[in-house]
Design an enzyme around this catalytic site. Structure first.
Site, PDB file in Angstrom:
ATOM      1  N   LYS A  71       0.810  -1.226   0.000  1.00  0.00           N
ATOM      2  CA  LYS A  71       0.000   0.000   0.000  1.00  0.00           C
ATOM      3  C   LYS A  71       0.848   1.283   0.000  1.00  0.00           C
ATOM      4  O   LYS A  71       2.063   1.231   0.217  1.00  0.00           O
ATOM      5  CB  LYS A  71      -0.919  -0.035   1.216  1.00  0.00           C
ATOM      6  CG  LYS A  71      -2.028  -1.103   1.130  1.00  0.00           C
ATOM      7  CD  LYS A  71      -2.877  -1.062   2.409  1.00  0.00           C
ATOM      8  CE  LYS A  71      -4.126  -1.895   2.291  1.00  0.00           C
ATOM      9  NZ  LYS A  71      -4.926  -1.797   3.543  1.00  0.00           N
ATOM     10  N   TYR A 119     -12.639  -1.597  -3.307  1.00  0.00           N
ATOM     11  CA  TYR A 119     -13.089  -1.593  -1.914  1.00  0.00           C
ATOM     12  C   TYR A 119     -14.599  -1.383  -1.800  1.00  0.00           C
ATOM     13  O   TYR A 119     -15.087  -0.942  -0.757  1.00  0.00           O
ATOM     14  CB  TYR A 119     -12.336  -0.531  -1.119  1.00  0.00           C
ATOM     15  CG  TYR A 119     -10.982  -0.998  -0.603  1.00  0.00           C
ATOM     16  CD1 TYR A 119     -10.875  -2.104   0.235  1.00  0.00           C
ATOM     17  CD2 TYR A 119      -9.814  -0.318  -0.929  1.00  0.00           C
ATOM     18  CE1 TYR A 119      -9.645  -2.533   0.719  1.00  0.00           C
ATOM     19  CE2 TYR A 119      -8.577  -0.743  -0.442  1.00  0.00           C
ATOM     20  CZ  TYR A 119      -8.511  -1.856   0.378  1.00  0.00           C
ATOM     21  OH  TYR A 119      -7.293  -2.269   0.870  1.00  0.00           O
ATOM     22  N   ASN A 175      -1.751   0.484   6.862  1.00  0.00           N
ATOM     23  CA  ASN A 175      -1.288  -0.792   7.419  1.00  0.00           C
ATOM     24  C   ASN A 175      -0.505  -1.631   6.404  1.00  0.00           C
ATOM     25  O   ASN A 175      -0.425  -2.842   6.522  1.00  0.00           O
ATOM     26  CB  ASN A 175      -2.453  -1.554   8.052  1.00  0.00           C
ATOM     27  CG  ASN A 175      -3.561  -1.829   7.060  1.00  0.00           C
ATOM     28  OD1 ASN A 175      -3.423  -1.527   5.879  1.00  0.00           O
ATOM     29  ND2 ASN A 175      -4.639  -2.424   7.531  1.00  0.00           N
ATOM     30  N   HIS A 205      -2.430  -5.260   1.699  1.00  0.00           N
ATOM     31  CA  HIS A 205      -3.746  -5.893   1.541  1.00  0.00           C
ATOM     32  C   HIS A 205      -3.528  -7.351   1.177  1.00  0.00           C
ATOM     33  O   HIS A 205      -2.591  -7.672   0.439  1.00  0.00           O
ATOM     34  CB  HIS A 205      -4.532  -5.222   0.406  1.00  0.00           C
ATOM     35  CG  HIS A 205      -5.718  -6.052  -0.052  1.00  0.00           C
ATOM     36  ND1 HIS A 205      -6.930  -5.978   0.574  1.00  0.00           N
ATOM     37  CD2 HIS A 205      -5.817  -7.007  -1.011  1.00  0.00           C
ATOM     38  CE1 HIS A 205      -7.754  -6.859  -0.002  1.00  0.00           C
ATOM     39  NE2 HIS A 205      -7.099  -7.487  -0.970  1.00  0.00           N
ATOM     40  N   GLU A 265      -9.980 -10.598  -7.364  1.00  0.00           N
ATOM     41  CA  GLU A 265      -9.015  -9.506  -7.228  1.00  0.00           C
ATOM     42  C   GLU A 265      -7.846  -9.682  -8.200  1.00  0.00           C
ATOM     43  O   GLU A 265      -7.366  -8.694  -8.776  1.00  0.00           O
ATOM     44  CB  GLU A 265      -8.528  -9.430  -5.768  1.00  0.00           C
ATOM     45  CG  GLU A 265      -9.648  -8.976  -4.832  1.00  0.00           C
ATOM     46  CD  GLU A 265      -9.303  -9.036  -3.344  1.00  0.00           C
ATOM     47  OE1 GLU A 265     -10.170  -8.666  -2.530  1.00  0.00           O
ATOM     48  OE2 GLU A 265      -8.178  -9.433  -2.990  1.00  0.00           O
TER      49      GLU A 265
HETATM   50  N1  UDP Z   1      -9.462   0.476   7.474  1.00  0.00           N
HETATM   51  C1  UDP Z   1      -9.480   1.709   8.071  1.00  0.00           C
HETATM   52  N2  UDP Z   1     -10.117   1.855   9.285  1.00  0.00           N
HETATM   53  C2  UDP Z   1     -10.731   0.810   9.912  1.00  0.00           C
HETATM   54  C3  UDP Z   1     -10.725  -0.445   9.282  1.00  0.00           C
HETATM   55  C4  UDP Z   1     -10.087  -0.584   8.064  1.00  0.00           C
HETATM   56  O1  UDP Z   1      -8.942   2.678   7.533  1.00  0.00           O
HETATM   57  O2  UDP Z   1     -11.285   0.995  11.013  1.00  0.00           O
HETATM   58  C5  UDP Z   1      -8.768   0.309   6.179  1.00  0.00           C
HETATM   59  C6  UDP Z   1      -7.434  -0.452   6.306  1.00  0.00           C
HETATM   60  O3  UDP Z   1      -6.503   0.089   5.365  1.00  0.00           O
HETATM   61  C7  UDP Z   1      -7.846  -1.866   5.955  1.00  0.00           C
HETATM   62  C8  UDP Z   1      -8.868  -1.599   4.836  1.00  0.00           C
HETATM   63  O4  UDP Z   1      -9.580  -0.447   5.289  1.00  0.00           O
HETATM   64  O5  UDP Z   1      -6.759  -2.662   5.566  1.00  0.00           O
HETATM   65  C9  UDP Z   1      -9.844  -2.737   4.554  1.00  0.00           C
HETATM   66  O6  UDP Z   1     -10.429  -3.123   5.776  1.00  0.00           O
HETATM   67  P1  UDP Z   1     -10.633  -4.663   6.139  1.00  0.00           P
HETATM   68  O7  UDP Z   1     -11.527  -4.711   7.318  1.00  0.00           O
HETATM   69  O8  UDP Z   1     -11.040  -5.422   4.915  1.00  0.00           O
HETATM   70  O9  UDP Z   1      -9.164  -5.103   6.628  1.00  0.00           O
HETATM   71  P2  UDP Z   1      -8.063  -6.076   5.962  1.00  0.00           P
HETATM   72  O10 UDP Z   1      -8.793  -7.150   5.203  1.00  0.00           O
HETATM   73  O11 UDP Z   1      -7.199  -5.208   5.079  1.00  0.00           O
HETATM   74  O12 UDP Z   1      -7.287  -6.619   7.133  1.00  0.00           O
HETATM   75 MG    MG Z   2     -10.290  -7.027   3.793  1.00  0.00          MG
END
Ligand code: UDP
Ligand code: MG
Length: 138
Positions: free
Chosen positions: A9, A49, A112, A115, A126
């Site tokens: 990212k 997303y 973070n 992905h 994807e």
């Molecule tokens: N995210 C965020 N705030 C939150 C939760 C998620 O900004 O409270 C962002 C973060 O970059 C995350 C992405 O949205 O990786 C997608 O969220 P998901 O719950 O799918 O997490 P992941 O699958 O990436 O662990």
């Molecule tokens: Mg996710």
């Protein structure tokens, strides 16, 4: 062997740590079988997303994901989806296990660093969203 989809990212490309992340991916037994550095358009980020379009963090997430280039990747291993989720660590780095990518590199719950697909079905979707068949050579 199975496949999963990964994104390094914007927080990571900005800090020039894509190599360190790839090293961890490879050390953990995943093979990078395709990758390219691209800048996501708003439309691409919103489509990718879309599952989160009703979340309070959606607009900020789109702005962040389009702020700098990303590296999109196809990874292969046994149980690639599950394995990569383990190597990534929890979404919020505060909750991520020691040695995971997010524990080592993530800045916060949004920035973070990586992905990874959350199911076989989404991995396939994807991968097809970003790669042509002739770009995946094994
Ligand atoms: N995210 C965020 N705030 C939150 C939760 C998620 O900004 O409270 C962002 C973060 O970059 C995350 C992405 O949205 O990786 C997608 O969220 P998901 O719950 O799918 O997490 P992941 O699958 O990436 O662990
Ligand atoms: Mg996710």
């Amino acid at each position: 062997m199975s496949l999963t989809f990964s994104i390094i990212k914007p927080d990571a490309t900005k800090r020039n740590i894509t190599g360190s992340i790839n090293e961890l991916i490879e050390k953990n037994g995943l093979r990078i079988i395709a990758q390219k550095r691209i800048k996501l358009t708003n439309k691409q980020a919103e489509q990718f997303y879309d599952v989160h379009n009703d979340k309070p963090f959606f607009r900020d997430l789109i702005e962040y994901m389009t702020s700098e280039p990303v590296v999109v990747q196809v990874l292969s291993s046994d149980n690639a989806v599950k394995k990569y989720r383990e190597v990534m660590g929890a979404t919020n780095p505060d909750n991520a296990a020691d040695g995971t990518i997010r524990k080592l590199f993530a800045l916060n719950v949004q920035e973070n660093s990586v992905h990874g697909s959350d199911s076989e079905e989404n991995a396939k979707k994807e991968i097809e969203f970003f790669f042509n068949e002739n770009e995946i050579v094994g």
